[in-house]
Design an enzyme around this catalytic site. Structure first.
Site, PDB file in Angstrom:
ATOM      1  CE  LYS A  33      35.817  47.897  57.355  1.00 21.13           C
ATOM      2  NZ  LYS A  33      34.571  47.188  56.890  1.00 21.13           N
ATOM      3  CD  GLU A  51      41.635  51.932  43.295  1.00 20.80           C
ATOM      4  OE1 GLU A  51      40.731  52.794  43.439  1.00 20.80           O
ATOM      5  OE2 GLU A  51      41.478  50.842  42.741  1.00 20.80           O
ATOM      6  CB  CYS A  59      37.783  51.348  41.106  1.00 25.58           C
ATOM      7  SG  CYS A  59      39.135  50.177  40.930  1.00 25.58           S
ATOM      8  CD  GLU A  66      34.105  55.402  41.366  1.00 22.71           C
ATOM      9  OE1 GLU A  66      34.804  54.473  40.940  1.00 22.71           O
ATOM     10  OE2 GLU A  66      34.248  55.913  42.482  1.00 22.71           O
TER      11      GLU A  66
END
Length: 489
Positions: A175, A250, A284, A385
């Site tokens: 997906k 992750e 990331c 983040e």
């Protein structure tokens, strides 16, 4: 404009519901595609196809050399269609075509790498405690794998999951992000062209709360590999407990980039920019926490500011563009809120901190490259983040203080150290709690080096041999060649 369909059990299909989604160009909000919008029903059909292909099909027992040949074919087809894929990626994500072309080389390299090593592990013989017996350890495929990829590097992240899963004999349902599906659809066309059996690789388009949730909850799925946000990762972990799925997660990072006064100054400044402003900071592993030795702080920030002001924003299809837009209006709003939070906390905006004013950029999701100084580690802007083109600057006086600041995070994905003192560099990286630490480098990765994080950056690894092992189960086989009664009872 042809509908982008899903690939289930070897067939291109529309969503069962008939629903579709409009895909926008983040540069100007123009419609670039219409995609099928799958849901739980479509996900269940794809999972059932993958289950049949694994339990009843030949793929898991196909010789490893033949599986590797199929995976190598994907790499060759990617190299053939490199320009088309790069342009699709840039159209979908807003990044520059130049950057996307580099990505395509990396992506082909991932498939080549796993094709090369996928048939090299035939197991190992181990000592047996009794005579006339054979004891061996082999690796077998996990089964049906659910793979959920993010919007920032759609095809690169897909390659990290597809190649090791396929070469080890698994079947899968992928997906992609619902807002950047174009290159994933294209690579499934290449998978079809490469001749994989029906049901081995399935593609379902749709939202995370429908398709992703079904992959996480369905007991016919044996493994979930997810790259994305930490809160979604936690929900997947909870859902996976239903049948104790294997997990590879992750979940991002808030990555420190530590610069000592004895580092090569110009190189460190240049790499500090590269660490953050590729793909508008939507990486990331971006080095968004710049931690500078106090004695060079003013000089470093001044040099960085001068260069940041000259970054050229624009369309990824223009050769002069150095940084494209953010991915969506929603994400732009998140970055704006993140920056406003930093201002309220007392961080100082040295440059940027707003949308650009240029008329030609008004229809896109652009945000100016931003530098915050006067930052402390207790600020949300330092800890959270932000996933945008924003650097926070902290200072240190001692080596111990630098390491303490670098480790002061719930994340532990990556980090960097800049110094010409080799011994100091090795001391620092030995104490930094991250899955990857670069010395005098930042954001370099390659297929044969593992990738993943410590702490809340996730569990498991992608790339390298560990990335291959995520998709296998270890089995011990013991064969007694001369069985005799034990006569215990």
């Amino acid at each position: 404009m042809p509908l982008k369909k899903m690939f289930i059990d070897g067939q291109w299909v529309e969503a069962t519901s008939g629903q579709t989604r409009t895909i926008l160009n983040p540069y100007n909000q123009e419609t670039i595609a219409t995609a099928a919008e799958g849901d739980q029903t479509d996900a269940k059909q794809a999972i059932a196809a993958a289950r049949r292909a694994f339990d009843q099909g030949d793929w898991p027992n196909t010789p490893a050399t033949e599986r590797a040949s199929h995976v190598r074919k994907i790499a060759e087809l990617i190299e053939r269609d490199k320009q088309e894929l790069a342009e699709l990626e840039s159209l979908d994500t807003g990044k520059t075509v130049e950057e996307s072309l580099v990505d395509m080389d990396d992506i082909a390299g991932v498939f080549h790498y796993y094709a090369e090593i996928g048939d090299k592990d035939g197991g190992e013989m181990i000592d047996s405690p009794i005579p006339n017996s054979v004891s061996k350890v082999v690796r077998e495929p996990v089964g049906v794998c659910g793979q959920i990829t993010p919007w920032n590097y759609p095809l690169l992240q897909a390659s990290w999951k597809l190649a090791p899963a396929l070469v080890t004999g698994n079947t899968l349902v992928m997906k992609p992000s619902e807002i950047t599906p174009l290159t994933t659809v294209k690579v499934f066309e290449l998978i079809e062209e490469a001749g994989f059996p029906a049901g081995v690789a399935n593609l379902v388009l749709g939202a995370g709360n429908t398709v992703g949730a079904e992959l996480s909850n369905n007991t016919d799925v044996d493994l979930i590999s997810f790259t994305g946000g930490i809160e979604t990762g936690k929900k997947i972990m909870q859902a996976a407990s239903i049948n104790v799925k294997k997990l590879a997660l992750e979940l991002g990072g808030k990555n420190p980039n530590v610069v000592f006064a004895d580092a090569d100054f110009e190189t460190a400044v240049d790499q500090a920019m590269n660490a953050v402003f590729f793909h508008a900071g939507q990486i990331c592993s971006a080095g968004t926490r710049l931690i500078i030795e106090e004695s060079i702080h003013d000089k470093f920030v001044a040099a960085l500011t001068e260069r940041v002001q000259n970054i050229k924003l624009g369309s990824g299809f223009e050769e002069t563009t150095q940084m494209g837009p953010l991915i969506s209006a929603e994400h732009l709003a998140k970055v704006e809120h993140y920056v406003e939070t930093g201002k309220q906390e007392g961080a100082k905006v040295v440059v940027g901190g707003k949308r650009p004013e240029a008329p030609e950029l008004q229809n896109g999701f652009f945000y100016l490259p931003t530098i915050f100084t006067d930052c402390t580690s207790d600020m949300k802007v330092v800890q959270d983040e932000g996933f945008g083109p924003v650097i926070t600057v902290e200072t240190f006086q001692t080596e111990d203080e630098a390491i303490k600041l670098a480790n002061d995070s719930i994340y532990g994905l990556a980090g960097g150290v800049w110094t010409n003192d080799i011994v100091k560099a090795e001391r620092c990286v030995a104490k930094m709690r991250m899955g990857t630490v670069w010395i005098n480098e930042f954001n370099l990765y390659f297929p044969h080096a593992p990738w993943g994080g410590f702490k809340q950056s996730g569990i498991g690894r992608e790339l390298g041999k560990p990335g291959l092992e995520e998709y296998t189960e270890t089995k011990h086989i013991f064969h007694n060649l001369d069985p005799k009664p034990i006569n215990w009872f």
